[in-house]
Design a protein around this motif. Structure first.
Motif, PDB file in Angstrom:
ATOM      1  N   SER A 137       0.840  -1.202   0.000  1.00  0.00           N
ATOM      2  CA  SER A 137       0.000   0.000   0.000  1.00  0.00           C
ATOM      3  C   SER A 137       0.873   1.249   0.000  1.00  0.00           C
ATOM      4  N   VAL A 138       0.262   2.366  -0.330  1.00  0.00           N
ATOM      5  CA  VAL A 138       0.994   3.624  -0.365  1.00  0.00           C
ATOM      6  C   VAL A 138       1.481   4.014   1.023  1.00  0.00           C
ATOM      7  N   ALA A 139       0.784   3.546   2.074  1.00  0.00           N
ATOM      8  CA  ALA A 139       1.200   3.859   3.438  1.00  0.00           C
ATOM      9  C   ALA A 139       2.550   3.234   3.766  1.00  0.00           C
ATOM     10  N   ALA A 140       2.898   2.132   3.085  1.00  0.00           N
ATOM     11  CA  ALA A 140       4.187   1.492   3.329  1.00  0.00           C
ATOM     12  C   ALA A 140       5.339   2.311   2.764  1.00  0.00           C
ATOM     13  N   LEU A 141       5.049   3.157   1.775  1.00  0.00           N
ATOM     14  CA  LEU A 141       6.097   3.964   1.164  1.00  0.00           C
ATOM     15  C   LEU A 141       6.418   5.197   1.988  1.00  0.00           C
ATOM     16  N   GLY A 142       5.382   5.909   2.436  1.00  0.00           N
ATOM     17  CA  GLY A 142       5.612   7.147   3.165  1.00  0.00           C
ATOM     18  C   GLY A 142       6.199   8.218   2.264  1.00  0.00           C
ATOM     19  N   PRO A 143       6.731   9.307   2.837  1.00  0.00           N
ATOM     20  CA  PRO A 143       7.332  10.367   2.020  1.00  0.00           C
ATOM     21  C   PRO A 143       8.547   9.849   1.256  1.00  0.00           C
ATOM     22  N   LEU A 144       8.684  10.309   0.012  1.00  0.00           N
ATOM     23  CA  LEU A 144       9.771   9.879  -0.859  1.00  0.00           C
ATOM     24  C   LEU A 144      10.684  11.076  -1.123  1.00  0.00           C
ATOM     25  N   VAL A 145      11.930  10.961  -0.711  1.00  0.00           N
ATOM     26  CA  VAL A 145      12.909  12.046  -0.876  1.00  0.00           C
ATOM     27  C   VAL A 145      14.172  11.444  -1.470  1.00  0.00           C
ATOM     28  N   THR A 146      14.587  11.938  -2.618  1.00  0.00           N
ATOM     29  CA  THR A 146      15.785  11.411  -3.263  1.00  0.00           C
ATOM     30  C   THR A 146      16.274  12.377  -4.338  1.00  0.00           C
ATOM     31  N   LEU A 285      16.868  17.955  -5.928  1.00  0.00           N
ATOM     32  CA  LEU A 285      16.210  17.291  -4.815  1.00  0.00           C
ATOM     33  C   LEU A 285      14.741  17.103  -5.166  1.00  0.00           C
ATOM     34  N   LEU A 286      14.254  15.885  -5.022  1.00  0.00           N
ATOM     35  CA  LEU A 286      12.847  15.587  -5.285  1.00  0.00           C
ATOM     36  C   LEU A 286      12.164  15.165  -3.994  1.00  0.00           C
ATOM     37  N   VAL A 287      11.002  15.755  -3.734  1.00  0.00           N
ATOM     38  CA  VAL A 287      10.213  15.434  -2.543  1.00  0.00           C
ATOM     39  C   VAL A 287       8.798  15.074  -2.982  1.00  0.00           C
ATOM     40  N   VAL A 288       8.336  13.876  -2.592  1.00  0.00           N
ATOM     41  CA  VAL A 288       6.984  13.416  -2.902  1.00  0.00           C
ATOM     42  C   VAL A 288       6.355  12.938  -1.598  1.00  0.00           C
ATOM     43  N   ALA A 289       5.253  13.555  -1.193  1.00  0.00           N
ATOM     44  CA  ALA A 289       4.592  13.193   0.061  1.00  0.00           C
ATOM     45  C   ALA A 289       3.176  12.709  -0.236  1.00  0.00           C
ATOM     46  N   PRO A 290       2.984  11.396  -0.409  1.00  0.00           N
ATOM     47  CA  PRO A 290       1.632  10.885  -0.649  1.00  0.00           C
ATOM     48  C   PRO A 290       0.789  10.966   0.611  1.00  0.00           C
ATOM     49  N   LEU A 291      -0.517  10.949   0.435  1.00  0.00           N
ATOM     50  CA  LEU A 291      -1.412  10.872   1.571  1.00  0.00           C
ATOM     51  C   LEU A 291      -1.206   9.547   2.297  1.00  0.00           C
ATOM     52  N   ASN A 292      -1.365   9.574   3.613  1.00  0.00           N
ATOM     53  CA  ASN A 292      -1.200   8.367   4.423  1.00  0.00           C
ATOM     54  C   ASN A 292      -2.520   7.605   4.432  1.00  0.00           C
ATOM     55  N   VAL A 293      -2.708   6.775   3.406  1.00  0.00           N
ATOM     56  CA  VAL A 293      -3.963   6.034   3.232  1.00  0.00           C
ATOM     57  C   VAL A 293      -3.693   4.550   3.461  1.00  0.00           C
ATOM     58  N   PRO A 294      -3.972   4.021   4.650  1.00  0.00           N
ATOM     59  CA  PRO A 294      -3.760   2.593   4.870  1.00  0.00           C
ATOM     60  C   PRO A 294      -4.553   1.769   3.853  1.00  0.00           C
ATOM     61  N   GLY A 295      -3.880   0.872   3.173  1.00  0.00           N
ATOM     62  CA  GLY A 295      -4.534   0.050   2.161  1.00  0.00           C
ATOM     63  C   GLY A 295      -4.678   0.713   0.816  1.00  0.00           C
ATOM     64  N   GLY A 296      -4.231   1.953   0.668  1.00  0.00           N
ATOM     65  CA  GLY A 296      -4.373   2.661  -0.598  1.00  0.00           C
ATOM     66  C   GLY A 296      -3.413   2.143  -1.656  1.00  0.00           C
ATOM     67  N   THR A 297      -3.885   2.073  -2.893  1.00  0.00           N
ATOM     68  CA  THR A 297      -3.041   1.616  -3.996  1.00  0.00           C
ATOM     69  C   THR A 297      -2.245   2.757  -4.625  1.00  0.00           C
ATOM     70  N   GLY A 298      -2.351   3.938  -4.061  1.00  0.00           N
ATOM     71  CA  GLY A 298      -1.637   5.102  -4.547  1.00  0.00           C
ATOM     72  C   GLY A 298      -2.176   6.332  -3.861  1.00  0.00           C
ATOM     73  N   SER A 299      -1.860   7.502  -4.412  1.00  0.00           N
ATOM     74  CA  SER A 299      -2.329   8.754  -3.811  1.00  0.00           C
ATOM     75  C   SER A 299      -2.155   9.900  -4.789  1.00  0.00           C
ATOM     76  N   PRO A 300      -3.086  10.857  -4.793  1.00  0.00           N
ATOM     77  CA  PRO A 300      -2.797  12.126  -5.467  1.00  0.00           C
ATOM     78  C   PRO A 300      -1.598  12.778  -4.784  1.00  0.00           C
ATOM     79  N   VAL A 301      -0.752  13.427  -5.550  1.00  0.00           N
ATOM     80  CA  VAL A 301       0.455  14.057  -4.987  1.00  0.00           C
ATOM     81  C   VAL A 301       0.748  15.352  -5.711  1.00  0.00           C
ATOM     82  N   ASN A 302       1.544  16.191  -5.067  1.00  0.00           N
ATOM     83  CA  ASN A 302       2.114  17.380  -5.691  1.00  0.00           C
ATOM     84  C   ASN A 302       3.620  17.311  -5.499  1.00  0.00           C
ATOM     85  N   PRO A 303       4.328  16.561  -6.347  1.00  0.00           N
ATOM     86  CA  PRO A 303       5.776  16.447  -6.184  1.00  0.00           C
ATOM     87  C   PRO A 303       6.457  17.804  -6.341  1.00  0.00           C
ATOM     88  N   VAL A 304       7.567  17.972  -5.629  1.00  0.00           N
ATOM     89  CA  VAL A 304       8.288  19.241  -5.642  1.00  0.00           C
ATOM     90  C   VAL A 304       9.747  18.970  -5.938  1.00  0.00           C
TER      91      VAL A 304
END
Length: 307
Positions: A137-146, A285-304
């Motif tokens: 799920s998307v909750a397992a990923l959390g914020p993505l910074v790389t 630097l890329l920052v992606v913060a998906p919504l914390n949706v337990p069981g979600g298959t993804g999330s709307p995002v605004n990558p920066v």
């Protein structure tokens, strides 16, 4: 148009086996994101020089069109007319069936199954049901910074955009690296600009589910060899029509289900293209913060992106 050789289902299945990383990580639900360590993040933060911040999300799209069959919702629920003490309030509601072409979003590992299997060989029917995903799920990923790398193919080719159906192949990726002075490395997020947003603005909307510029499957082994952790673009990474018989989104299958690489779909990369060209460098630097949706298959995002 770049050549788009067809690939048989047998050839595709062999490619799937060649790039898959099942069983590699203890935290399988994070897939390739296991590659991104604290050292990766610190190096990515070190790329910030000017402090220019570039958002990459499309506007919230509530209008139906050929590329937005299921428009997002936005309406007001409070216009400040409820009796009560000061201050008055204004409230709104938003919702989206975001796994489409109209909303910028992140695909988690539970979003794609191939031959009935999610990433790491997990049976889809046992791990995704009406309540959501129990694996990947998307909750397992959390914020993505790389570290982010922009492959601006129109800039390399000297054209305003790639036409729908243009296939970006492994040789095109290498040529873009050389022309832009950047090399894709382990733990990177690779963003492909085809000029989709500019073409839409100038020529109007079309249905990208049937015709879009994107990666050919023969580019995937190179990305796998480099150890990418995230893949995205101003389309959804796949060239269409698909070059693989019977597989509509082969890059989705290879990236998510075989390699455990999350995807960013429907980015607006026009401002980033301008900012990277002005800066003379295509890493950031890329920052992606998906919504914390337990069981979600993804999330709307605004990558920066931060340069």
């Amino acid at each position: 148009m770049s050549a788009r050789p067809t690939v048989s289902r047998e050839e595709f299945d062999a490619l799937f086996e060649a790039v898959r990383t099942w069983g590699r990580w203890d935290r399988a639900d994070r897939g390739a994101w296991n590659r991104v360590t604290g050292d990766h993040v610190r190096r990515a933060v070190g790329l910030v020089r000017s402090g220019v911040v570039v958002p990459m999300a499309l506007p919230w799209n509530t209008r139906s069109g050929p590329d937005n069959r299921k428009p997002a919702l936005h309406h007001m629920t409070d216009l400040g007319d409820v009796e009560g003490p000061e201050p008055t309030t204004h409230k709104d509601f938003i919702a989206a069936d975001y796994h489409g072409k109209g909303v910028t979003h992140l695909d988690a590992l539970s979003h794609i199954a191939y031959a009935g299997l999610l990433y790491d060989g997990r049976p889809a029917r046992e791990n995704v049901d009406a309540a959501g995903a129990r694996f990947g799920s998307v909750a397992a990923l959390g914020p993505l910074v790389t570290r982010g790398v922009l492959l601006d193919l129109p800039a390399v080719l000297g054209v305003p955009w790639l036409e729908p159906g243009h296939a970006v192949r492994a040789g095109d990726v290498r040529a873009a690296e050389e022309a832009l002075g950047v090399t894709i490395g382990e733990g990177d997020a690779v963003l492909l600009r085809s000029g989709h947003v500019r073409r839409r603005a100038e020529l109007g909307a079309w249905d990208p589910a049937t015709a879009s510029a994107g990666f050919h499957v023969d580019a995937v082994p190179l990305l796998a060899e480099r150890g990418v952790a995230l893949l995205g673009g101003d389309g959804d990474s796949d060239v269409r029509p698909s070059p693989v018989a019977g597989v509509h989104s082969p890059v989705h299958a290879l990236a998510v289900a075989a390699m455990g690489v999350p995807l960013l779909d429907n980015l607006d990369l026009e401002a980033l293209a301008g900012a990277t060209a002005e800066a003379g460098r295509y890493e950031f630097l890329l920052v992606v913060a998906p919504l914390n949706v337990p069981g979600g298959t993804g999330s709307p995002v605004n990558p920066v992106a931060v340069l």
